[in-house]
Every structure is written in C-alpha cells, then in structure tokens.
Enzyme design. Structure first.
Site, PDB file in Angstrom:
ATOM      1  N   LEU A 187       0.841  -1.203   0.000  1.00 40.67           N
ATOM      2  CA  LEU A 187       0.000   0.000   0.000  1.00 40.67           C
ATOM      3  C   LEU A 187       0.869   1.242   0.000  1.00 40.67           C
ATOM      4  O   LEU A 187       1.660   1.464   0.906  1.00 40.67           O
ATOM      5  CB  LEU A 187      -0.901  -0.003   1.238  1.00 40.67           C
ATOM      6  CG  LEU A 187      -1.803   1.224   1.409  1.00 40.67           C
ATOM      7  CD1 LEU A 187      -2.848   1.285   0.300  1.00 40.67           C
ATOM      8  CD2 LEU A 187      -2.491   1.191   2.772  1.00 40.67           C
ATOM      9  N   HIS A 222       4.367   1.784  13.135  1.00 42.78           N
ATOM     10  CA  HIS A 222       5.091   2.997  12.751  1.00 42.78           C
ATOM     11  C   HIS A 222       4.125   4.180  12.736  1.00 42.78           C
ATOM     12  O   HIS A 222       2.992   4.065  12.270  1.00 42.78           O
ATOM     13  CB  HIS A 222       5.707   2.795  11.360  1.00 42.78           C
ATOM     14  CG  HIS A 222       6.708   3.838  10.967  1.00 42.78           C
ATOM     15  ND1 HIS A 222       6.337   5.113  10.605  1.00 42.78           N
ATOM     16  CD2 HIS A 222       8.064   3.796  10.886  1.00 42.78           C
ATOM     17  CE1 HIS A 222       7.416   5.809  10.293  1.00 42.78           C
ATOM     18  NE2 HIS A 222       8.479   5.025  10.461  1.00 42.78           N
TER      19      HIS A 222
END
Length: 399
Positions: free
Chosen positions: A170, A274
């Site tokens: 993605l 993250h």
C-alpha cells in the site's frame, strides 16, 4: 516478508514513539475526512482503482521511489516490477500456480491519467517461499519449593500463516492525500476479495511497518536481528523482497527468545505500528482486521488478521442495478440530489476489468444512482449490476 504500513500500545512506549504527522515518504494513507469528500459530479475528477498493467511500469517506478525502509514488497526495481506485472497477468489468465498468484492495483485519476497510488494482494503466502513471523507466546516458570512463579513473553519463529492471503504494497503519493483517496486505495481490495472469494484463502493477513526511532533505526532489529544476520536492516529487508529468504531459517535462532533479554527499547517496540502508518491501520481495522499473535521478524511490527468471510465487504456488500442520472449543473441534464447522501465505495463486477471508485449517494431498494462521469469511470451502463458498500461502518470513528 511483505509489508504495507504498522499500532499496539505498550507500557514502555516513550514520547518518541507517539504518533506524529505522516512524512512525505510514508507508505500509509491518510484517513478520509468528510469535508474532503468529492461530490460525484462533473466539477471533481474521480479516481478509480484497477488492476495494474505493463504500461503502468514508469509510473510504478516513480511511486516506488517514494517508499521508505521497511516496505519490502514494492521496491524501485524495474526487473522486479516487470516480473510482478507479468505475474498479475498470469494470475488473471489462470496460468499461475496458487503459490505464485498475486494482484497489483493502481489508483488512477480519470481526468489526467496520473497514477496516484498502488496496493497489492497475494492469494496464498508461504507456498513457494517461506513466510516467517514471530509468534508471541507466554511461558510460565514456577517453583513450589520457593513458592515463586513468573510469566514470561517469548517469541518463536513461525510459519503459522502459510496459506493465508495477504494485503500488501500500500503506497499513496503524498500529493494525493485527502479527498478519500487513501480510503479508496486501501479498501478497494476488500471489494475485489468479496467478488472473488474462491481466489483467496479462508484467512487474510497484513504485515504492518514497525517502530523506527528518529534516526531511522529499528530498536528491535538492533537488539535481536543484527546479532544473527551480521548485515544491516535494509540489506536483510531487500533480500527478502527479492525472494532470498533461506538465510532467515539458516541464521535465526531455532528456540524461543525470551523478550526480557532484549533491550527495554526493543521490548517497547514489539507490536507497535510505525507512526506514519497508523492511518492505514485504522482503515484495515474498519474492515474487520485485528492484531493477532504474530509480529514481523525484522522490526516487530504487528500482523493484522481476519477470516475472509468475516470482512465487512463480504458481509455487507450489496449488488444493485446502475441508474445513471446527472447532478444539478452537470452536463447532460439535472437530477435531484439524494437526500442524506453518504460516501460509498462502488465497483464494477469483473475480474480483469475490475474498477472501483468513491462516490456520494444513497442506495435505493434495487438500484444505485451514478453520474455519467462515475459510470464512465467504472465502465458500466444503465441497468448493469455493481457492488456497493458504505465507505465506513457504523461508529467507525471509534475504531
């Protein structure tokens, strides 16, 4: 090892791990805000998500250059991307064995033809090349004599997810964030899976990018992986991206790893997403995916999992007839605007010709109204059947 973005809270998470605004190189997508939603009309150019084809190669190379470290499945490597596009074609044509079947989608601006993002689907991981994760387990040690016991977290090298389908790759060009583009790009894959469940396994997973500090280092890698591999993170990451994974089994410890032996920073990073990929995680969770017992072996990012039949697109998609009518002020006549219109994902029912876009509207009992622009973008005509799904589930903001 493929990865698209990586959040789990941990008692040792420090202020440095707190979410921050996405950077230009993030592989996550921003969450759609209602104020950014485009009206399905002539004044706003639509984006469509479709299968990638060989002519998209230059645009894909440009996009791949934006990917930061940790995104193993979409590197700026021309030969690898050419091979992947060939694999997509072989998959659609029915020539690829199960273990090699995969799909790559691009998001294209209808007006300009610009490729704004990419996302991928693997039919079944671990059949041709091993698919490794760490499985989080708990071991209890007890002494009756001393009346002492302890519960300890361990990590064990695992192939448990072999045969799972996987969401991967993605990436949205930062200049295209907003207007629902990130949500469309991520969620279009779920529509595709709902249309063709026979092409995927009973379960699906998504490896998310793990925590990196302000210097771009992974504390988990520094505390564990580097001691066994004797190479840096990026090199190990690259080797797995090109299919060279035998070194993982050859060099990684064969026995469970006691988490308490890792540095405090590495312990705190286990299962943490993250900061740039938290929006992408929320989009996946809206569709029914949840963090399980597995984390990435390099940066310890979480692995989200779900049963394909339990995904929102599989449960809640409706298949309606197309009604084409113009909005007020749009070329081709006027039609009354739908009351209480909401954002919907709509998709053409096709394999090679699959196309999905994002519009505002409201389903009627057996039909869904599209503007001429949206119908043309999808390649559908009056009376055709389309797949329709609300962009967000009820109470999505609480997810």
């Amino acid at each position: 090892m493929t990865r698209q973005s990586k959040m789990a809270t941990h008692p040792h998470v420090t202020a440095a791990m707190a979410p921050a605004a996405p950077t230009a190189s993030a592989d996550a997508t921003s969450v759609m805000r209602s104020a950014d939603m485009p009206r399905d009309g002539a004044t706003t150019s639509l984006r469509v998500v479709r299968l990638a084809r060989p002519g998209d190669l230059p645009a894909l190379l440009k996009l791949a250059a934006l990917a930061g470290p940790g995104m193993t499945s979409f590197k700026p490597d021309q030969a690898a991307l050419e091979a992947r596009l060939a694999r997509v074609a072989a998959t659609v044509q029915g020539h690829a064995p199960t273990g090699e079947q995969g799909y790559l989608f691009v998001m294209e601006d209808v007006q300009s033809g610009e490729i704004a993002g990419v996302c991928g689907l693997e039919a079944a991981v671990g059949l041709e090349q091993p698919f490794y994760t760490y499985r989080k387990d708990t071991i209890v040690h007890a002494s009756r004599e001393l009346n002492v016991w302890s519960r300890m977290l361990t990590l064990s090298l695992s192939n448990d997810l072999t045969g799972y389908s996987e969401l991967c790759s993605l990436l949205l060009d930062p200049s295209w964030r907003g207007s629902g583009n990130g949500a469309l790009l991520s969620k279009a894959r779920f529509l595709f899976m709902a249309q063709f469940p026979e092409r995927f396994g009973p379960h699906v997973c998504a490896e998310l990018r793990g925590y990196f500090d302000d210097e771009g280092q992974s504390p988990f890698w520094q505390s564990l992986g580097q001691h066994f591999f004797k190479i840096d993170f990026d090199q190990a990451d690259y080797l797995t991206s090109i299919g060279k994974k035998s070194f993982v089994a050859e060099l990684m410890p064969k026995y469970p790893i006691y988490v308490d032996f890792l540095s405090p920073q590495a312990q705190a990073a286990i299962g943490v997403t993250h900061r740039d990929t938290l929006p992408a995680r929320r989009l996946l969770e809206q569709e029914g995916m949840r963090s399980g017992a597995h984390v990435d072996i390099f940066d310890s990012g979480p692995v989200l999992e779900a049963r394909v039949e339990d995904l929102r697109a599989a449960r809640d998609s409706r298949y309606l007839s197309v009604n084409i009518a113009s909005h007020p002020g749009e070329e081709g006549g006027e039609a009354p605007a739908a009351t209480n219109a909401e954002p919907y994902l709509v998709a053409r029912l096709a394999l090679d010709g699959f196309r999905a876009t994002l519009v505002t509207g409201r389903p009627e009992r057996r039909a869904f109204t599209l503007s001429p622009l949206a119908a043309q973008a999808l390649g559908v005509k009056q009376g055709d059947r389309i797949q329709v799904l609300p962009l967000k589930p009820p109470r999505a903001e609480a997810i």
